[in-house]
Design a protein around this motif. Sequence first.
Motif, PDB file in Angstrom:
ATOM      1  N   LEU A   1     -16.866 -27.430 -24.087  1.00 39.74           N
ATOM      2  CA  LEU A   1     -16.059 -28.644 -23.896  1.00 39.74           C
ATOM      3  C   LEU A   1     -14.585 -28.256 -23.962  1.00 39.74           C
ATOM      4  CD1 LEU A   1     -15.653 -31.737 -23.697  1.00 39.74           C
ATOM      5  CD2 LEU A   1     -15.819 -31.831 -26.193  1.00 39.74           C
ATOM      6  N   ILE A   2     -13.818 -28.657 -22.933  1.00 35.86           N
ATOM      7  CA  ILE A   2     -12.424 -28.220 -22.820  1.00 35.86           C
ATOM      8  C   ILE A   2     -11.475 -29.421 -22.904  1.00 35.86           C
ATOM      9  CG2 ILE A   2     -10.861 -26.725 -21.508  1.00 35.86           C
ATOM     10  CD1 ILE A   2     -13.267 -25.889 -19.789  1.00 35.86           C
ATOM     11  N   PRO A   3     -10.693 -29.534 -23.997  1.00 36.77           N
ATOM     12  CA  PRO A   3      -9.659 -30.577 -24.055  1.00 36.77           C
ATOM     13  C   PRO A   3      -8.357 -30.079 -23.408  1.00 36.77           C
ATOM     14  CG  PRO A   3     -10.499 -30.008 -26.272  1.00 36.77           C
ATOM     15  CD  PRO A   3     -10.895 -28.914 -25.318  1.00 36.77           C
ATOM     16  N   TYR A   4      -7.707 -30.931 -22.606  1.00 40.83           N
ATOM     17  CA  TYR A   4      -6.416 -30.575 -21.986  1.00 40.83           C
ATOM     18  C   TYR A   4      -5.755 -31.828 -21.420  1.00 40.83           C
ATOM     19  CZ  TYR A   4      -9.585 -30.519 -17.880  1.00 40.83           C
ATOM     20  OH  TYR A   4     -10.537 -30.834 -16.931  1.00 40.83           O
ATOM     21  N   ALA A   5      -4.445 -31.734 -21.141  1.00 39.82           N
ATOM     22  CA  ALA A   5      -3.789 -32.814 -20.400  1.00 39.82           C
ATOM     23  C   ALA A   5      -4.084 -32.599 -18.912  1.00 39.82           C
ATOM     24  CB  ALA A   5      -2.285 -32.826 -20.661  1.00 39.82           C
ATOM     25  N   ILE A   6      -3.989 -33.654 -18.143  1.00 42.02           N
ATOM     26  CA  ILE A   6      -4.588 -33.672 -16.793  1.00 42.02           C
ATOM     27  C   ILE A   6      -4.028 -32.617 -15.826  1.00 42.02           C
ATOM     28  CG2 ILE A   6      -3.087 -35.513 -15.869  1.00 42.02           C
ATOM     29  CD1 ILE A   6      -5.898 -36.642 -14.696  1.00 42.02           C
TER      30      ILE A   6
ATOM     31  N   LEU B   1       6.377 -31.354 -29.109  1.00 39.82           N
ATOM     32  CA  LEU B   1       5.321 -32.234 -29.632  1.00 39.82           C
ATOM     33  C   LEU B   1       4.202 -32.483 -28.615  1.00 39.82           C
ATOM     34  CD1 LEU B   1       7.112 -35.101 -31.614  1.00 39.82           C
ATOM     35  CD2 LEU B   1       5.715 -33.263 -32.551  1.00 39.82           C
ATOM     36  N   GLY B   2       4.576 -32.572 -27.334  1.00 39.21           N
ATOM     37  CA  GLY B   2       3.579 -32.824 -26.283  1.00 39.21           C
ATOM     38  C   GLY B   2       2.531 -31.724 -26.228  1.00 39.21           C
ATOM     39  N   HIS B   3       2.982 -30.462 -26.325  1.00 39.58           N
ATOM     40  CA  HIS B   3       2.029 -29.345 -26.282  1.00 39.58           C
ATOM     41  C   HIS B   3       1.022 -29.410 -27.423  1.00 39.58           C
ATOM     42  CE1 HIS B   3       5.457 -27.076 -24.182  1.00 39.58           C
ATOM     43  NE2 HIS B   3       4.542 -27.325 -23.271  1.00 39.58           N
TER      44      HIS B   3
ATOM     45  N   SER C   1      -6.424 -35.687 -21.351  1.00 34.24           N
ATOM     46  CA  SER C   1      -5.435 -36.641 -21.874  1.00 34.24           C
ATOM     47  C   SER C   1      -4.340 -36.942 -20.850  1.00 34.24           C
ATOM     48  CB  SER C   1      -4.785 -36.097 -23.155  1.00 34.24           C
ATOM     49  OG  SER C   1      -3.812 -35.142 -22.851  1.00 34.24           O
ATOM     50  N   LYS C   2      -3.637 -38.046 -21.139  1.00 37.73           N
ATOM     51  CA  LYS C   2      -2.379 -38.332 -20.449  1.00 37.73           C
ATOM     52  C   LYS C   2      -1.310 -37.462 -21.092  1.00 37.73           C
ATOM     53  CE  LYS C   2      -3.735 -43.073 -19.659  1.00 37.73           C
ATOM     54  NZ  LYS C   2      -3.603 -44.474 -20.076  1.00 37.73           N
ATOM     55  N   PHE C   3      -0.103 -37.490 -20.538  1.00 38.98           N
ATOM     56  CA  PHE C   3       1.002 -36.712 -21.108  1.00 38.98           C
ATOM     57  C   PHE C   3       1.751 -37.514 -22.157  1.00 38.98           C
ATOM     58  CE2 PHE C   3       0.698 -35.111 -16.706  1.00 38.98           C
ATOM     59  CZ  PHE C   3       0.416 -33.788 -16.997  1.00 38.98           C
TER      60      PHE C   3
HETATM   61  P1  TYM Z   1       0.697 -25.268 -21.286  1.00 40.64           P
HETATM   62  O1  TYM Z   1       1.255 -24.260 -22.208  1.00 40.64           O
HETATM   63  O2  TYM Z   1       1.506 -25.718 -20.127  1.00 40.64           O
HETATM   64  O3  TYM Z   1       0.305 -26.546 -22.114  1.00 40.64           O
HETATM   65  C1  TYM Z   1      -0.523 -26.468 -23.281  1.00 40.64           C
HETATM   66  C2  TYM Z   1      -1.377 -27.721 -23.367  1.00 40.64           C
HETATM   67  O4  TYM Z   1      -0.530 -28.860 -23.505  1.00 40.64           O
HETATM   68  C3  TYM Z   1      -0.779 -29.795 -22.459  1.00 40.64           C
HETATM   69  N1  TYM Z   1       0.508 -30.447 -22.200  1.00 40.64           N
HETATM   70  C4  TYM Z   1       0.796 -31.682 -22.633  1.00 40.64           C
HETATM   71  N2  TYM Z   1       0.024 -32.569 -23.294  1.00 40.64           N
HETATM   72  C5  TYM Z   1       0.589 -33.764 -23.576  1.00 40.64           C
HETATM   73  N3  TYM Z   1       1.857 -34.092 -23.255  1.00 40.64           N
HETATM   74  C6  TYM Z   1       2.681 -33.230 -22.604  1.00 40.64           C
HETATM   75  N4  TYM Z   1       3.930 -33.585 -22.296  1.00 40.64           N
HETATM   76  C7  TYM Z   1       2.150 -31.939 -22.263  1.00 40.64           C
HETATM   77  N5  TYM Z   1       2.631 -30.845 -21.618  1.00 40.64           N
HETATM   78  C8  TYM Z   1       1.627 -29.948 -21.605  1.00 40.64           C
HETATM   79  C9  TYM Z   1      -1.376 -28.987 -21.322  1.00 40.64           C
HETATM   80  O5  TYM Z   1      -2.171 -29.769 -20.461  1.00 40.64           O
HETATM   81  C10 TYM Z   1      -2.212 -27.985 -22.105  1.00 40.64           C
HETATM   82  O6  TYM Z   1      -3.453 -28.542 -22.479  1.00 40.64           O
HETATM   83  N6  TYM Z   1      -2.483 -22.625 -18.377  1.00 40.64           N
HETATM   84  C11 TYM Z   1      -2.360 -23.349 -19.635  1.00 40.64           C
HETATM   85  C12 TYM Z   1      -2.915 -22.584 -20.843  1.00 40.64           C
HETATM   86  C13 TYM Z   1      -4.414 -22.656 -20.930  1.00 40.64           C
HETATM   87  C14 TYM Z   1      -5.182 -23.825 -21.166  1.00 40.64           C
HETATM   88  C15 TYM Z   1      -6.548 -23.391 -21.163  1.00 40.64           C
HETATM   89  C16 TYM Z   1      -4.845 -25.159 -21.408  1.00 40.64           C
HETATM   90  C17 TYM Z   1      -5.272 -21.608 -20.783  1.00 40.64           C
HETATM   91  N7  TYM Z   1      -6.587 -22.041 -20.937  1.00 40.64           N
HETATM   92  C18 TYM Z   1      -7.583 -24.313 -21.391  1.00 40.64           C
HETATM   93  C19 TYM Z   1      -5.881 -26.080 -21.635  1.00 40.64           C
HETATM   94  C20 TYM Z   1      -7.253 -25.640 -21.604  1.00 40.64           C
HETATM   95  C21 TYM Z   1      -0.890 -23.726 -19.882  1.00 40.64           C
HETATM   96  O7  TYM Z   1       0.009 -23.101 -19.369  1.00 40.64           O
HETATM   97  O8  TYM Z   1      -0.732 -24.772 -20.784  1.00 40.64           O
END
Ligand code: TYM
Length: 380
Positions: free
Chosen positions: A218-223, A90-92, A249-251
Motif C-alpha cells: 500500500l503506497i501513500p502519496y500526494a496525487i 510541512l506539505g512534504h 492525498s490532496k496537496f
Molecule cells: P517529493 O519529495 O516531491 O515529495 C514527498 C512526498 O510529499 C508529497 N507532497 C506533498 N504532499 C502534500 N502537500 C504538498 N504541498 C506536497 N508536496 C509534495 C509527494 O506527493 C510525496 O508523497 N519521487 C518522489 C519520491 C518517492 C515517493 C515514492 C513518493 C519515491 N518513492 C513513493 C511517494 C511514494 C518525490 O520526489 O517526492
Amino acid sequence: MDSLKVTPWEVSGELNEGAYKKLVEKFGVDIINDILLNRIKKAAHGKLHPFLYRGIFFAHRDLGAILDDYEKGKPFYLYTGRGPSGKMHLGHLLPFTFTKWLQDTFDVHLVIQITDDEKYLVKKSDKKEIEKMAEENVLDILSLGFDREKTHIIKDFDSAKSLYYYATDVAKHTTLSTVKAVFGITDSDNIGKAFFPSMQIVPSFIIPAITGKKIRCLIPYAIDQDPYFRVSRDVLPKLGYYKPSSIISKFLPALQGNTAKMSSSSPESAIFLDDDEKTVKRKLMKYAFSGGRDTLEEQRKYGANPDIDFSFNVYSFLESDQEKIEKVYGEYKSGSMLSGEMKAIAADKINGFLSDLRKNREAVKDYVQDYAFDPERLRL
Ligand code: TYM
C-alpha cells in the motif's frame, strides 16, 4: 483555458475542488467513499485518522484488496518516499505523518525510498548537495518516530545493487512510448529520466521479490506521484506480483491559498521544518490566506469561513484533540475570534510541532543507521 498540470516533476494551476475532480477522472483513481471509510475504521480498531475523515486522503487504487487481506489476517506492507531536492516543508511531511499512523495502527513493515538519483536526473546537478539533502531529509522523516524494527530506508545511490537487479525487470516490460505518454518525456530529455520510473517502481514489489512471499503493498502519496504507480500496476502482474494499492492525498496549499501547492521552489509559499518561531509567526501574519472578513466590524458581525483559511487548516492537521478543533472552528466562524487570533493559535501549534520534531531529530542521529535497508531485516 485549462492550465492545470500535475506530474511528478511539475505542479501548476489552481488546486481547487474542480481541479481534484478532473485529476481523479484523468488518472482513473477512485474516491474513498463512506463504505471504505467504515471498513478502514473497523480495521483500525474504531479510530479514523483526521486526514481520512477530513478528506485530505481522498482517493485510492485497490484499497479494498488491502482491507480484504487484512481482514483475513494476511499482512501487507507500506511504501512511500521523498526526492531530496532541498529542505523539507510541512506539505512534504503530510504523507509521512499519515504513513506513521498506518504503520502504528496496522503494525506493518514500511519501505521509505529516497530518490537521490531522480533529483540528479530531473532537477539538480550537484550530487554532493543532493547527498547532503538526502541525509538531512532522512533525519527529518525519522524524527516522526517510525518503528525501528520494521522501517527500511532505501537511498537509491546506496542501495543501487538491490534495486537495479529488479529495475531491469520493470524496464524490460515498459515501452518508451508508455513513459513518454505518462511522464511527458520528450526526445530532448536525457535518457536517465526515461529509465528512472523503473527505480521508483521497484519498492512496490521489493518485499515479495526478496522474501518470495505473496504480500500486497500500500503506497501513500500526494496525487502528483500517481503516474509512477499507474505504470507499476500495468507491469507488476507481468512479473508475477500483485498490483500495488494506493492511498492518495490532496496537496497542502501554499500559505497564500490554493492557487498553488506549498512548494520549496517558492519559499514564501512554505513553512520549512527549520523555520524558527519568529519566521513561522511572520510568514503566517504576512502571507497566510485568511477566511476572515475584510474589516473587524464585518468579522464580528458575519464571522469567518474557516474551511478556506490556511491557518485554521494547518492548525486542525496538527491538533489531535477533536474537541479543541471544533471549539476553535465555532469561535472563528461565529466572529468571536479574529483572523489575527487564528493566526497566532496556528503559529503556536506549528511551533510546538516543529520544536518536538527538532528534539527527536537530535536523538535519531544516534541510531539512524538502524533503519538502513538490509534484505536480512525483511523477515516477515
Ligand atoms: P517529493 O519529495 O516531491 O515529495 C514527498 C512526498 O510529499 C508529497 N507532497 C506533498 N504532499 C502534500 N502537500 C504538498 N504541498 C506536497 N508536496 C509534495 C509527494 O506527493 C510525496 O508523497 N519521487 C518522489 C519520491 C518517492 C515517493 C515514492 C513518493 C519515491 N518513492 C513513493 C511517494 C511514494 C518525490 O520526489 O517526492
